[in-house]
Design a protein around this motif. Structure first.
Motif: not given
Lengths: 72, 72
Positions: A27, A29-30, B12, B30-33, B35
């Protein structure tokens, strides 16, 4: 949890996993850079639908993952 | 917040900042690929002592930051 008293009080990861986790399950990567309260870089992967895992920043697949993110 | 209905319901970040933020202020990145529920990569920096900011993944300094993380 095991309390580390050598200045790593605010580390989130007591231990890290090195085995591969497929990106399909991420979901987010931190990345927690080395800071005043934790003396090591920590990488925490949030999994779908729930759950978190600390992964070893030195594991080859983690390094590849970070490189791929940096190149998108 | 502005609701995006083109499949980006779970994004977000409504908007992103491009101006430089010094790494000294980071608590985590924080990286949110990309999705299923958000069609774009999102990068959210948590600041010390509190606060979060969405940064533009295309901003040059953000790309450099990710490269530096990948090379540590």
């Amino acid at each position: 949890a095991i309390l580390e008293v050598n200045g790593n009080l605010n580390c989130r990861c007591v231990k890290t996993a090195s085995d591969y986790i497929s990106p399909k399950r991420y979901e987010s990567i931190e990345i927690r850079p080395v800071g005043s309260t934790c003396r090591r870089t920590e990488i925490i992967i949030k999994l779908k639908p729930s759950g978190k895992v600390c992964v070893n920043p030195e594991a080859p697949w983690v390094k590849k993952l970070l490189k791929r993110i940096a190149s998108t």
